[in-house]
Design an enzyme around this catalytic site. Structure first.
Site, mmCIF file in Angstrom:
data_model
loop_
_atom_site.group_PDB
_atom_site.id
_atom_site.type_symbol
_atom_site.label_atom_id
_atom_site.label_comp_id
_atom_site.label_asym_id
_atom_site.label_seq_id
_atom_site.Cartn_x
_atom_site.Cartn_y
_atom_site.Cartn_z
ATOM 1 N N LYS A 52 -18.949 8.815 -2.732
ATOM 2 C CA LYS A 52 -19.588 8.161 -3.881
ATOM 3 C C LYS A 52 -21.098 8.386 -3.833
ATOM 4 O O LYS A 52 -21.730 8.663 -4.848
ATOM 5 C CB LYS A 52 -19.254 6.662 -3.888
ATOM 6 C CG LYS A 52 -17.810 6.393 -4.289
ATOM 7 C CD LYS A 52 -17.345 4.990 -3.945
ATOM 8 C CE LYS A 52 -15.839 4.884 -4.173
ATOM 9 N NZ LYS A 52 -15.255 3.634 -3.659
ATOM 10 N N GLN A 96 -16.990 -1.715 -0.877
ATOM 11 C CA GLN A 96 -15.827 -0.886 -0.557
ATOM 12 C C GLN A 96 -14.716 -1.764 0.041
ATOM 13 O O GLN A 96 -14.955 -2.540 0.959
ATOM 14 C CB GLN A 96 -16.233 0.212 0.438
ATOM 15 C CG GLN A 96 -15.136 1.191 0.775
ATOM 16 C CD GLN A 96 -14.689 2.030 -0.426
ATOM 17 O OE1 GLN A 96 -15.491 2.518 -1.211
ATOM 18 N NE2 GLN A 96 -13.376 2.180 -0.586
ATOM 19 N N ASP A 119 -17.407 -1.191 -10.424
ATOM 20 C CA ASP A 119 -15.970 -0.911 -10.493
ATOM 21 C C ASP A 119 -15.326 -1.414 -11.779
ATOM 22 O O ASP A 119 -14.231 -1.009 -12.133
ATOM 23 C CB ASP A 119 -15.271 -1.639 -9.334
ATOM 24 C CG ASP A 119 -14.996 -0.711 -8.180
ATOM 25 O OD1 ASP A 119 -15.001 0.508 -8.399
ATOM 26 O OD2 ASP A 119 -14.774 -1.210 -7.068
#
Ligand code: NAP
Length: 284
Positions: A52, A96, A119
């Site tokens: 990412k 995460q 997200d």
């Protein structure tokens, strides 16, 4: 059969983001920034976080990585999140998963300001999506939607089946399809006659994580398959339906399908980058 090429589309989306970030830079404006938080040293999680970060930097955006030790307390993690929530230079925050067991995942995820939820999975954002007035969309479902739109797959009035009802993929995908006027049946592990239900569908989205969940003949001729799953078989990565073995049969049978790999997977990361830019735009 038309291949719904997620790798290619993800590349196009990333190029558009790069061009926009370059314009911001040329105008002397602040650049979009993503904060990544990893607790512990799971190698798979570390490689996701690194990927990412790499994507973010490659697109010209800023990325701040917080690698915290396994024994990090709930309190200190919440403190970091509160600090990032307040930080005007940070547009997106991503924690995460999975978190170590001693941490309360729901509480941590909800502590992220929904306006910085990269997200798109914060309860507020899921709720706003449900009302048809989203602030930010969850990455994988939005990636699926982008693929269907880009390849002009009609949704309006079509029968769609979504296999899986997780908050990460299945549930939001079903909502988005419905908002695009598909008639949606949502299936899960208690569904009876899965094959019978799928045989009637124009669009089948599979997100169960079960290799060979359906056979090619369980899909209607001319149907569209979006295979989200990332499973492994003897040939490597495969979906719930799509695999090296089934690909030639699907090729003959379907109107369109996402390959695995190279379908939904690359779209998820592209949509995360898209979300960071989108949060930046809201923020500005
Ligand atoms: P999850 O939380 O485990 O959810 C799986 C869903 O599938 C559940 O709703 C489950 O039903 C249902 N299911 C399981 N076995 C089934 C069966 N035999 N028949 C019908 N439904 C069944 O998984 P997830 O996070 O949603 O992820 C699903 C898959 O997508 C995984 O393979 C994951 O690796 C992949 N994924 C891919 C991407 C990508 O970018 N390509 C992103 C995220 C996830 P119940 O609710 O009844 O348990």
């Amino acid at each position: 059969m038309q291949l719904l090429d997620g790798k290619k589309l993800a590349q196009e989306i990333k190029q558009e983001i790069t061009a926009e970030v370059l314009r911001l830079q040329q105008d002397g404006l602040r650049l979009p920034k993503l904060a990544l938080i990893l607790v512990g040293d799971r190698p798979d999680s570390l490689s996701y976080v690194n990927s990412k970060e790499k994507n973010c930097l490659a697109l010209g955006m800023l990325c701040e990585k917080h690698l915290l030790p396994q024994e990090t307390t709930q309190e200190s993690l919440l403190q970091l999140i509160h600090h990032l929530n307040e930080d005007s230079a940070t547009d997106g925050i991503l924690v995460q998963l999975p978190l170590p067991e001693h941490l309360d995942t729901d509480c941590i995820l909800e502590a992220v300001d929904y306006r910085k939820d990269a997200d798109g999975l914060h309860h507020v954002n899921l709720g706003m999506m449900l009302t048809g007035n989203p602030y930010i969309l969850p990455c994988t479902p939005n990636g699926i939607l982008h693929l269907l739109k880009r390849y002009q797959i009609p949704m309006d009035g079509r029968q769609a089946v979504v296999v899986g009802r997780s908050m990460l993929v299945g549930a939001p995908t079903a909502i988005l399809l419905q908002q695009h006027h598909a008639t949606v049946t949502q299936c899960h592990s208690h569904t009876r006659n899965l094959s019978e239900i799928c045989q009637k569908a124009d669009i089948v989205v599979t997100a169960a994580g079960v290799p060979q969940l359906l056979r090619p003949e369980d899909l209607k001729e001319g149907a569209v398959l979006v295979d989200v799953a990332m499973n492994h078989d003897e040939h490597g990565l495969c979906g719930d339906v799509y695999s090296q073995t089934t690909a030639p049969i699907l090729e003959q049978r379907l109107a369109a399908a996402t390959p695995v790999p190279g379908g939904v997977g690359p779209m998820t990361i592209a949509m995360l980058m898209y979300n960071v830019l989108e949060l930046y735009r809201h923020h500005q």
